[in-house]
Design an enzyme around this catalytic site. Structure first.
Site, PDB file in Angstrom:
ATOM      1  N   MET A  90       9.431   9.380 -19.139  1.00 33.70           N
ATOM      2  CA  MET A  90       9.415  10.768 -19.596  1.00 33.70           C
ATOM      3  C   MET A  90       7.984  11.198 -19.937  1.00 33.70           C
ATOM      4  SD  MET A  90      11.177  13.425 -19.750  1.00 33.70           S
ATOM      5  CE  MET A  90      12.817  12.821 -19.292  1.00 33.70           C
ATOM      6  N   ILE A 127       5.258  14.186 -15.633  1.00 36.09           N
ATOM      7  CA  ILE A 127       6.061  14.540 -14.449  1.00 36.09           C
ATOM      8  C   ILE A 127       7.560  14.459 -14.783  1.00 36.09           C
ATOM      9  CG2 ILE A 127       6.588  13.983 -12.038  1.00 36.09           C
ATOM     10  CD1 ILE A 127       3.686  12.896 -11.821  1.00 36.09           C
ATOM     11  N   ARG A 157       6.061   5.125  -7.276  1.00 34.29           N
ATOM     12  CA  ARG A 157       5.367   4.158  -6.423  1.00 34.29           C
ATOM     13  C   ARG A 157       6.417   3.242  -5.812  1.00 34.29           C
ATOM     14  NH1 ARG A 157       1.648   7.062  -6.472  1.00 34.29           N
ATOM     15  NH2 ARG A 157      -0.532   6.680  -7.033  1.00 34.29           N
ATOM     16  N   GLU A 200       3.305   0.918   2.347  1.00 37.83           N
ATOM     17  CA  GLU A 200       3.017   2.118   3.146  1.00 37.83           C
ATOM     18  C   GLU A 200       1.902   1.832   4.141  1.00 37.83           C
ATOM     19  OE1 GLU A 200       2.227   5.112   0.200  1.00 37.83           O
ATOM     20  OE2 GLU A 200       4.205   4.846  -0.678  1.00 37.83           O
ATOM     21  N   HIS A 234       4.876   9.900   1.413  1.00 40.03           N
ATOM     22  CA  HIS A 234       4.047   9.968   0.208  1.00 40.03           C
ATOM     23  C   HIS A 234       3.328  11.328   0.095  1.00 40.03           C
ATOM     24  CE1 HIS A 234       1.721   7.278  -2.850  1.00 40.03           C
ATOM     25  NE2 HIS A 234       1.762   8.545  -3.261  1.00 40.03           N
ATOM     26  N   ALA A 255       4.429  13.882  -2.310  1.00 38.32           N
ATOM     27  CA  ALA A 255       4.966  14.662  -3.440  1.00 38.32           C
ATOM     28  C   ALA A 255       3.931  15.619  -4.039  1.00 38.32           C
ATOM     29  CB  ALA A 255       5.523  13.735  -4.511  1.00 38.32           C
TER      30      ALA A 255
HETATM   31  C1  GLV Z   1      -0.169  10.154  -5.643  1.00 39.00           C
HETATM   32  O1  GLV Z   1       0.671   9.353  -5.418  1.00 39.00           O
HETATM   33  C2  GLV Z   1      -0.918  10.216  -6.843  1.00 39.00           C
HETATM   34  O2  GLV Z   1      -0.838   9.279  -7.654  1.00 39.00           O
HETATM   35  O3  GLV Z   1      -1.632  11.194  -7.033  1.00 39.00           O
END
Ligand code: GLV
Length: 328
Positions: free
Chosen positions: A150, A153, A234, A263, A281, A283
């Site tokens: 928490m 993000i 991750r 990855e 990857h 996001a």
């Molecule tokens: C991407 O995965 C980041 O940690 O910014």
């Protein structure tokens, strides 16, 4: 100053106004030996999560004062070794919080409502008629969301979930403040309860030795057979082979995965399954956010060159307090 990989052009321009720049203007990344030879004699390295700064690599860095990662995460850098060598490590938090939460929700919704399958179905030309249970999926509104981690993000995901009238459970090392819990309507629960009661499980923890394989075969078995797993954190936080097998066997219903253990490799079984939405990857990959991340990383690097404390220092013990701390 070395930039190991392509970043947004305005960030490179900014750097060039402040330092001599050795810009590896490519998406390939530098092989370890070249990374070391080009980093030698430079004070700042602007790097990305594909650049592995293991303890061994960091030991060989000479003269480097800062590793400015263009990422929120920094598991590609062995922080204790960097700290011991007096090398500052910086990251790009905050600017990617909302964008990453948007994408976690996009994966959650895509998996629940079978958006990718639906798209493929229409494309295939198989759509002949409307039927009562064509591509039926799971509701999102009113369901229970379990959030691991928490932090910023996780909280941004919780804010979105509130808009969908979801019950929100969470688990972390420590509960957040009672004020945040109240404001976001969060319930701190043990891991077992989160797994057993959630319709959706979304992961927002950093990759640490303690979070490695947080979700494995045993945890998947504790989840509902209708549950959907979302990972934008991750890859190694979940046991990818166990998730693939759980999806195949119907131990959980579906998943949305943006990150993987090795990855760009993806477990071959995941590539065969329909009940998973896969992304490479991305996001934090909105134009605005990737620009901001580039600018933030170079600003951190320039701060060190100018003798200022970088705003996004990770190993804060090297420069404890902005106001009163001595310049190390
Ligand atoms: C991407 O995965 C980041 O940690 O910014």
């Amino acid at each position: 100053m070395l930039v190991t990989k392509r970043i947004y052009p305005e960030a490179v321009e900014f750097l060039r106004d402040h330092a001599d720049v050795d810009y590896a203007d490519s998406d390939d990344g530098l092989p370890p030996a070249e990374l070391l030879s080009r980093a030698r004699g430079t004070q700042a390295v602007v790097c990305q999560l594909t650049d592995k700064f293991s303890a061994q690599v960091i030991e060989q860095l000479e003269g480097v004062r800062v590793l400015a990662n263009v990422a929120g995460g920094f598991d590609n850098i062995e922080i204790p070794t960097a700290t011991r060598k007096g090398i500052f490590v910086t990251n790009t938090p905050d600017v990617l919080t909302e964008t990453t939460a948007d994408f976690a929700f996009a994966l959650l919704m895509a998996a629940a409502r079978r958006v990718v399958e639906a798209h493929a179905f229409v494309h295939s030309g198989e759509w002949r008629r409307w039927t009562i249970d064509l591509l039926v999926g799971q509701d999102i509104h009113g369901k229970t969301l379990g959030i691991f981690g928490m932090g910023r993000i996780g909280q941004a995901v919780a804010r979105r979930a509130r808009g969908f009238s979801m019950r929100i459970l969470y688990h972390d090392l420590q509960p957040v403040s009672a004020m945040v819990e109240r404001e976001l309507g969060l319930e701190f629960v043990p891991k077992e309860k989160l797994l057993a009661e959630s319709d959706f499980v979304s992961i927002h923890v950093p990759l640490l030795p303690e979070t490695m394989r947080l979700i494995g075969a045993a945890e998947l078995r504790q989840m509902k057979p209708t549950a959907i797993l979302v990972n934008t954190a991750r890859g190694p936080v979940v046991d990818e082979a166990a998730v693939a097998e759980a999806l195949r066997a119907g131990i959980i219903a579906s998943a949305g995965l943006d990150v993987f253990e090795r990855e760009p490799e993806v477990h071959p079984l995941l590539l065969e399954l329909k009940n998973v939405v896969l992304a490479p990857h991305i996001a934090s990959a909105s134009v605005d956010t990737r620009r901001r991340m580039s600018m933030m990383a170079v600003s951190n690097a320039v701060a060190i060159l100018e003798g200022r404390r970088p705003p996004n220092l990770v190993n804060t013990e090297l420069w404890p307090d902005q106001a009163v701390g001595p310049v190390p």
